[in-house]
Design a protein around this motif. Structure first.
Motif, PDB file in Angstrom:
ATOM      1  N   TYR A   1       0.467  -1.100   0.001  1.00 26.92           N
ATOM      2  CA  TYR A   1       0.178   0.028  -0.267  1.00 26.92           C
ATOM      3  C   TYR A   1       0.720   1.667   0.200  1.00 26.92           C
ATOM      4  CZ  TYR A   1      -3.575  -3.697   1.903  1.00 26.92           C
ATOM      5  OH  TYR A   1      -4.493  -4.442   1.211  1.00 26.92           O
ATOM      6  N   ASP A   2       0.422   2.566  -0.964  1.00 28.21           N
ATOM      7  CA  ASP A   2       1.094   3.516  -0.862  1.00 28.21           C
ATOM      8  C   ASP A   2       0.252   4.221   0.413  1.00 28.21           C
ATOM      9  OD1 ASP A   2       2.678   4.310  -2.938  1.00 28.21           O
ATOM     10  OD2 ASP A   2       1.480   4.158  -4.645  1.00 28.21           O
ATOM     11  N   VAL A   3       0.948   4.923   0.835  1.00 31.48           N
ATOM     12  CA  VAL A   3       0.337   5.850   2.580  1.00 31.48           C
ATOM     13  C   VAL A   3       1.969   6.484   2.314  1.00 31.48           C
ATOM     14  CG1 VAL A   3       0.814   6.297   4.385  1.00 31.48           C
ATOM     15  CG2 VAL A   3      -0.090   4.002   3.519  1.00 31.48           C
ATOM     16  N   ASP A   4       1.133   7.717   1.696  1.00 31.93           N
ATOM     17  CA  ASP A   4       1.853   9.079   1.711  1.00 31.93           C
ATOM     18  C   ASP A   4       3.072   8.483   0.921  1.00 31.93           C
ATOM     19  OD1 ASP A   4       0.102  10.160   3.202  1.00 31.93           O
ATOM     20  OD2 ASP A   4       0.822  10.023   5.365  1.00 31.93           O
ATOM     21  N   ASP A   5       4.163   8.640   1.295  1.00 24.19           N
ATOM     22  CA  ASP A   5       5.131   8.896   0.881  1.00 24.19           C
ATOM     23  C   ASP A   5       6.324   7.340   1.073  1.00 24.19           C
ATOM     24  OD1 ASP A   5       6.309   9.750   3.110  1.00 24.19           O
ATOM     25  OD2 ASP A   5       7.857  10.144   2.231  1.00 24.19           O
ATOM     26  N   ALA A   6       5.527   6.460   2.116  1.00 25.41           N
ATOM     27  CA  ALA A   6       5.841   5.542   1.998  1.00 25.41           C
ATOM     28  C   ALA A   6       5.575   4.017   1.579  1.00 25.41           C
ATOM     29  CB  ALA A   6       6.202   5.184   4.019  1.00 25.41           C
ATOM     30  N   LEU A   7       6.193   3.630   1.219  1.00 26.02           N
ATOM     31  CA  LEU A   7       4.961   1.709   1.139  1.00 26.02           C
ATOM     32  C   LEU A   7       5.272   0.864   1.945  1.00 26.02           C
ATOM     33  CD1 LEU A   7       4.513   1.147  -2.205  1.00 26.02           C
ATOM     34  CD2 LEU A   7       6.717   0.260  -2.493  1.00 26.02           C
ATOM     35  N   ILE A   8       4.152   0.145   1.882  1.00 23.03           N
ATOM     36  CA  ILE A   8       3.969  -0.693   2.761  1.00 23.03           C
ATOM     37  C   ILE A   8       3.409  -2.109   3.179  1.00 23.03           C
ATOM     38  CG2 ILE A   8       2.484  -0.785   5.550  1.00 23.03           C
ATOM     39  CD1 ILE A   8       2.158   2.058   5.782  1.00 23.03           C
ATOM     40  N   ALA A   9       3.929  -2.813   3.504  1.00 24.95           N
ATOM     41  CA  ALA A   9       3.578  -4.026   3.012  1.00 24.95           C
ATOM     42  C   ALA A   9       3.016  -4.395   4.036  1.00 24.95           C
ATOM     43  CB  ALA A   9       5.131  -5.612   2.636  1.00 24.95           C
ATOM     44  N   ASP A  10       1.547  -5.386   4.477  1.00 28.46           N
ATOM     45  CA  ASP A  10       1.210  -5.500   4.873  1.00 28.46           C
ATOM     46  C   ASP A  10       0.791  -7.177   4.211  1.00 28.46           C
ATOM     47  OD1 ASP A  10      -1.008  -5.756   7.450  1.00 28.46           O
ATOM     48  OD2 ASP A  10      -2.656  -5.194   5.751  1.00 28.46           O
ATOM     49  N   THR A  11       1.251  -7.857   5.934  1.00 28.85           N
ATOM     50  CA  THR A  11       1.150  -9.378   5.526  1.00 28.85           C
ATOM     51  C   THR A  11       0.051  -9.986   6.472  1.00 28.85           C
ATOM     52  OG1 THR A  11       2.642  -8.967   7.593  1.00 28.85           O
ATOM     53  CG2 THR A  11       4.080  -9.447   5.298  1.00 28.85           C
ATOM     54  N   PRO A  12      -1.241 -11.307   6.261  1.00 28.99           N
ATOM     55  CA  PRO A  12      -1.336 -11.912   6.641  1.00 28.99           C
ATOM     56  C   PRO A  12      -0.945 -11.961   8.350  1.00 28.99           C
ATOM     57  CG  PRO A  12      -1.071 -12.927   4.572  1.00 28.99           C
ATOM     58  CD  PRO A  12      -0.422 -12.067   4.695  1.00 28.99           C
ATOM     59  N   GLY A  13      -1.653 -11.979   9.170  1.00 28.73           N
ATOM     60  CA  GLY A  13      -1.231 -12.177  10.591  1.00 28.73           C
ATOM     61  C   GLY A  13      -0.605 -13.400  10.672  1.00 28.73           C
ATOM     62  N   PHE A  14       0.361 -13.864  11.565  1.00 34.29           N
ATOM     63  CA  PHE A  14       0.282 -15.060  12.379  1.00 34.29           C
ATOM     64  C   PHE A  14      -0.062 -14.901  13.352  1.00 34.29           C
ATOM     65  CE2 PHE A  14       4.365 -12.092  12.405  1.00 34.29           C
ATOM     66  CZ  PHE A  14       3.943 -11.730  13.818  1.00 34.29           C
ATOM     67  N   SER A  15       0.447 -15.795  13.321  1.00 37.12           N
ATOM     68  CA  SER A  15       0.108 -17.062  14.901  1.00 37.12           C
ATOM     69  C   SER A  15       1.857 -17.930  14.856  1.00 37.12           C
ATOM     70  CB  SER A  15      -0.950 -18.160  14.725  1.00 37.12           C
ATOM     71  OG  SER A  15      -0.426 -18.647  14.356  1.00 37.12           O
ATOM     72  N   SER A  16       1.405 -18.629  16.805  1.00 34.50           N
ATOM     73  CA  SER A  16       2.706 -19.100  17.232  1.00 34.50           C
ATOM     74  C   SER A  16       3.201 -20.090  16.139  1.00 34.50           C
ATOM     75  CB  SER A  16       2.320 -19.847  18.337  1.00 34.50           C
ATOM     76  OG  SER A  16       1.780 -19.383  19.397  1.00 34.50           O
ATOM     77  N   PHE A  17       1.949 -21.085  14.824  1.00 33.15           N
ATOM     78  CA  PHE A  17       2.167 -21.849  14.334  1.00 33.15           C
ATOM     79  C   PHE A  17       3.296 -21.737  13.048  1.00 33.15           C
ATOM     80  CE2 PHE A  17       1.163 -23.215  10.081  1.00 33.15           C
ATOM     81  CZ  PHE A  17       0.669 -25.128  11.003  1.00 33.15           C
ATOM     82  N   ASP A  18       2.584 -19.785  13.145  1.00 31.23           N
ATOM     83  CA  ASP A  18       3.637 -19.542  11.350  1.00 31.23           C
ATOM     84  C   ASP A  18       4.824 -19.370  11.822  1.00 31.23           C
ATOM     85  OD1 ASP A  18       1.343 -19.184   9.419  1.00 31.23           O
ATOM     86  OD2 ASP A  18       0.706 -17.670  10.933  1.00 31.23           O
ATOM     87  N   THR A  19       5.378 -18.439  13.052  1.00 25.31           N
ATOM     88  CA  THR A  19       6.622 -18.382  14.034  1.00 25.31           C
ATOM     89  C   THR A  19       6.716 -19.635  13.588  1.00 25.31           C
ATOM     90  OG1 THR A  19       5.634 -18.943  15.804  1.00 25.31           O
ATOM     91  CG2 THR A  19       6.542 -16.152  14.609  1.00 25.31           C
TER      92      THR A  19
END
Ligand code: GDP
Ligand code: ZN
Length: 294
Positions: free
Chosen positions: A203-221
């Motif tokens: 996502y473009d937020v002002d002059d930043a580019l932000i990667a949003d990722t699906p939330g993780f759980s302990s399983f993912d980590t």
């Protein structure tokens, strides 16, 4: 002559890569030769592309500053780790683990403590400030900390990460209301989270580019990258001033006598939960090393 352009990959889906060049987005495939090298393009990669008859081809990936498995992004300037002390409570180990993975690759980390309207999370804030991280207390409800966060993100390629339901989408909406991202009930999100893929949205937020990722759980980590045990001490910023001061040069800071880290822990200069996370990550690192030797 093929014209070569340079850009950044902003989307990756089923072998197609959207590359953002100076003024447009070009959808590309990757050269087969590139796949054979085992290095496949990642969101965030800076790449050289050629365009022929409207079809784009990724020709070369520029050397990466850093690269992550979860979230699957490269060349981050900042990792923002979200946490909350209420609905859901973030397990400190989750924060410590992602923060250490980023630290291991020398990526700056900012901790965003959200839902401060419901619980100011002073303890959590103090733990991470003491450890040397930038901590921003936010609320998507009241707007607390949003301007401070906006400043921290400015001009950077950032990724948002954190457990499901902590408020990443809500904060993105607060930063940029036109995004209108769906915001979920925590219980629904936790259910969905279990099946989420490694898909990344930018996502473009002002002059930043932000990667949003699906939330993780302990399983993912558990599927996250492991830090070598020798390097782990450097991934905890608050250990820095004590390193090299232990009695043994190769001190692992666990049970050795004359350890400057455990002395600092006893004196309250290093947080207890932080040190416990170090031990847990050290255990994991040992398992991996043994497994690799077999
Ligand atoms: P995500 O999974 O991290 O993207 O979390 P969401 O943004 O979808 O938020 C999950 C739930 O928490 C939603 O019901 C939001 O309305 C709520 N929420 C998010 N941020 C805040 C906040 O700062 N304060 C309060 N009270 N609720 C919030
Ligand atoms: Zn030591």
């Amino acid at each position: 002559m093929l014209k070569i352009e340079t850009g950044r990959i902003i989307k990756s889906l089923s072998g197609f890569y959207d590359v953002w060049t100076e003024n447009k987005v070009i959808t590309c495939r990757a050269r087969g030769s590139m796949r054979r090298t085992g290095l496949s393009p990642q969101v965030g990669d800076i790449v050289d592309i050629s365009v022929e008859k409207g079809k784009g081809m990724v020709e070369r990936i520029h050397p990466r500053k850093n690269s992550f498995v979860r979230p699957a992004v490269a060349n981050l300037d900042l990792l923002v780790v979200f946490a909350a002390n209420v609905n859901p409570v973030t397990e400190p180990f989750l924060i410590d683990r992602v923060a250490a993975i980023a630290g291991d690759q020398e990526v700056p980390v900012c901790i965003c403590v959200n839902k401060c309207d419901m619980d100011p999370a002073e303890d959590l804030t103090a733990i991470y400030r003491q450890a040397g991280y930038t901590v921003i207390q936010t609320s998507a409800e009241t707007g607390l900390g949003i301007d401070e966060l906006r400043k921290a993100l400015s001009g950077k390629f950032c990724a948002f990460t954190g457990n499901s339901g902590v408020g990443k989408s809500s904060i993105l909406n607060a930063l940029s209301p036109e995004l209108k991202l769906p915001v979920g009930e925590v219980s629904e999100k936790l259910g969905r989270g279990r099946h989420t893929t490694r898909h990344v949205e930018l996502y473009d937020v002002d002059d930043a580019l932000i990667a949003d990722t699906p939330g993780f759980s302990s399983f993912d980590t558990d599927q996250m990258e492991v830090i070598l045990k020798e390097n782990l001490q450097y991934a905890f910023p608050e250990f820095g001033r004590y390193l090299g001061q232990c009695q043994f040069r190769d001190c692992s800071h666990r049970k050795e006598p004359g350890c400057a880290v455990t002395t600092a822990l006893a004196a309250g200069e290093i947080g207890k939960s932080r040190y416990e996370s170090y031990l847990k990550l050290y255990e994991k690192a040992m398992q991996i090393n043994e497994w690799e030797l077999k």
